[in-house]
Design a protein around this motif. Sequence first.
Motif, PDB file in Angstrom:
ATOM      1  N   ARG A  26     -25.649  36.913 -33.328  1.00 51.74           N
ATOM      2  CA  ARG A  26     -26.210  36.966 -31.974  1.00 51.74           C
ATOM      3  C   ARG A  26     -25.187  36.543 -30.924  1.00 51.74           C
ATOM      4  O   ARG A  26     -25.470  36.637 -29.728  1.00 51.74           O
ATOM      5  N   VAL A  27     -24.017  36.061 -31.345  1.00 50.73           N
ATOM      6  CA  VAL A  27     -23.097  35.438 -30.380  1.00 50.73           C
ATOM      7  C   VAL A  27     -21.822  36.232 -30.143  1.00 50.73           C
ATOM      8  O   VAL A  27     -21.135  36.025 -29.143  1.00 50.73           O
ATOM      9  N   GLY A  28     -21.474  37.152 -31.059  1.00 50.66           N
ATOM     10  CA  GLY A  28     -20.265  37.939 -30.877  1.00 50.66           C
ATOM     11  C   GLY A  28     -19.010  37.145 -31.211  1.00 50.66           C
ATOM     12  O   GLY A  28     -19.052  36.127 -31.895  1.00 50.66           O
ATOM     13  N   GLY A  29     -17.875  37.621 -30.720  1.00 48.07           N
ATOM     14  CA  GLY A  29     -16.611  36.960 -30.997  1.00 48.07           C
ATOM     15  C   GLY A  29     -16.279  37.051 -32.478  1.00 48.07           C
ATOM     16  O   GLY A  29     -16.424  38.098 -33.111  1.00 48.07           O
ATOM     17  N   ASP A  30     -15.856  35.918 -33.043  1.00 52.60           N
ATOM     18  CA  ASP A  30     -15.474  35.882 -34.453  1.00 52.60           C
ATOM     19  C   ASP A  30     -16.645  35.552 -35.384  1.00 52.60           C
ATOM     20  O   ASP A  30     -16.458  35.410 -36.595  1.00 52.60           O
ATOM     21  N   HIS A  31     -17.841  35.430 -34.812  1.00 54.01           N
ATOM     22  CA  HIS A  31     -18.965  34.951 -35.617  1.00 54.01           C
ATOM     23  C   HIS A  31     -19.290  35.892 -36.777  1.00 54.01           C
ATOM     24  O   HIS A  31     -19.597  35.427 -37.887  1.00 54.01           O
ATOM     25  N   ALA A  32     -19.194  37.198 -36.552  1.00 57.07           N
ATOM     26  CA  ALA A  32     -19.494  38.157 -37.614  1.00 57.07           C
ATOM     27  C   ALA A  32     -18.554  37.946 -38.797  1.00 57.07           C
ATOM     28  O   ALA A  32     -18.983  37.936 -39.959  1.00 57.07           O
ATOM     29  N   GLU A  33     -17.287  37.779 -38.514  1.00 55.76           N
ATOM     30  CA  GLU A  33     -16.317  37.574 -39.579  1.00 55.76           C
ATOM     31  C   GLU A  33     -16.562  36.241 -40.290  1.00 55.76           C
ATOM     32  O   GLU A  33     -16.436  36.138 -41.516  1.00 55.76           O
ATOM     33  N   HIS A  34     -16.932  35.225 -39.514  1.00 54.05           N
ATOM     34  CA  HIS A  34     -17.233  33.923 -40.114  1.00 54.05           C
ATOM     35  C   HIS A  34     -18.443  34.027 -41.048  1.00 54.05           C
ATOM     36  O   HIS A  34     -18.470  33.411 -42.127  1.00 54.05           O
ATOM     37  N   LEU A  35     -19.450  34.801 -40.641  1.00 59.09           N
ATOM     38  CA  LEU A  35     -20.631  34.986 -41.489  1.00 59.09           C
ATOM     39  C   LEU A  35     -20.249  35.620 -42.819  1.00 59.09           C
ATOM     40  O   LEU A  35     -20.720  35.205 -43.883  1.00 59.09           O
ATOM     41  N   LYS A  36     -19.365  36.619 -42.770  1.00 63.28           N
ATOM     42  CA  LYS A  36     -18.913  37.270 -44.000  1.00 63.28           C
ATOM     43  C   LYS A  36     -18.138  36.286 -44.878  1.00 63.28           C
ATOM     44  O   LYS A  36     -18.323  36.235 -46.095  1.00 63.28           O
ATOM     45  N   GLN A  37     -17.286  35.506 -44.245  1.00 67.61           N
ATOM     46  CA  GLN A  37     -16.477  34.542 -44.995  1.00 67.61           C
ATOM     47  C   GLN A  37     -17.337  33.486 -45.680  1.00 67.61           C
ATOM     48  O   GLN A  37     -16.962  32.959 -46.729  1.00 67.61           O
ATOM     49  N   HIS A  38     -18.479  33.196 -45.106  1.00 66.47           N
ATOM     50  CA  HIS A  38     -19.342  32.143 -45.642  1.00 66.47           C
ATOM     51  C   HIS A  38     -20.423  32.678 -46.581  1.00 66.47           C
ATOM     52  O   HIS A  38     -21.257  31.901 -47.044  1.00 66.47           O
TER      53      HIS A  38
ATOM     54  N   LYS B  23     -26.090  42.880 -35.721  1.00 73.18           N
ATOM     55  CA  LYS B  23     -26.386  42.169 -34.474  1.00 73.18           C
ATOM     56  C   LYS B  23     -27.884  41.994 -34.280  1.00 73.18           C
ATOM     57  O   LYS B  23     -28.327  41.087 -33.593  1.00 73.18           O
ATOM     58  N   ASP B  24     -28.662  42.887 -34.883  1.00 79.66           N
ATOM     59  CA  ASP B  24     -30.120  42.825 -34.795  1.00 79.66           C
ATOM     60  C   ASP B  24     -30.687  43.468 -36.050  1.00 79.66           C
ATOM     61  O   ASP B  24     -30.112  44.433 -36.576  1.00 79.66           O
ATOM     62  N   LEU B  25     -31.814  42.955 -36.544  1.00 78.39           N
ATOM     63  CA  LEU B  25     -32.379  43.479 -37.790  1.00 78.39           C
ATOM     64  C   LEU B  25     -32.803  44.940 -37.676  1.00 78.39           C
ATOM     65  O   LEU B  25     -32.882  45.648 -38.685  1.00 78.39           O
ATOM     66  N   SER B  26     -33.050  45.407 -36.467  1.00 84.86           N
ATOM     67  CA  SER B  26     -33.424  46.810 -36.291  1.00 84.86           C
ATOM     68  C   SER B  26     -32.314  47.750 -36.742  1.00 84.86           C
ATOM     69  O   SER B  26     -32.571  48.905 -37.083  1.00 84.86           O
TER      70      SER B  26
END
Length: 266
Positions: free
Chosen positions: A232-244, A251-254
């Motif tokens: 929901r926040v953008g930036g590097d968060h998507a990559e961090h989620l994958k790493q974790h 970005k949205d469940l839809s």
Amino acid sequence: MGDDDGSDVSAGLGLAPGARGCLFDLDGVLTATAKIHAQAWKKTFDTFLNAYDKRTGRTDQPFDQGADYENYVDGRTREDGIRSFLASRDIKIPDGGPEDAPGTESVYGIGEAKQWAFMSLLEEHGPQVYEGSVRYVHAARAAGLGCAVVTSSTNCKDILRVAGITDLFDATVDGHDVSAQHLRGKPAPDSYLAGAKALGIEPAYAAVFEDALSGVEAGHAGAFGTVVGVDRVGGDHAEHLKQHGATVVVKDLSELLGAANAEEKR
């Protein structure tokens, strides 16, 4: 449900084959209350740091509503989040107890102050629901999948009630359950394992939906069939989620429903 049917259902929801249940985090996945939590934590920690620094002669940077919230607080139980953030600043204070008044220089005192700040902001703004998530839950239920909310929040039932989505879920595991059942908080998988048990399914046949790094870590640690990271926040968060530990990030469940529909049209 047969294996073939389960695979078809799973594909239509963007999940691994055989999925029989969905476990949704609350704040940041179903509702926008993560923003309210972050604001409440900032108000609480900045007030604490200001008083602590005046007493000790330290000079601490204010609580960062982005990085500090993501790295130390988001997804954890209230007390674990406080301990984690204070440890990052090398601050040691007593745990105290649940009877501590808001503002007491203790883990529980800070927790009570945060609760007051959160409820005040919730009353002012109300719990905004992510419509894409609600559509996804409806689709999952229509496909015969069990649905549960798994959250460290002790305000879960109130938020679901005010948001008008209580009836969408077959079970909830919240902060009260974590305490009563002596479950380890996220990133340990205990609460999600309890959610799968409440739905009567094995982790391999359940999907976890999380926006917090500690949450996707919990899903990975519990060997769940799918771990959906919600950015929901953008930036590097998507990559961090994958790493974790996220196996897929949206970005949205839809988007999961959209991807499935796109495949059907090909």
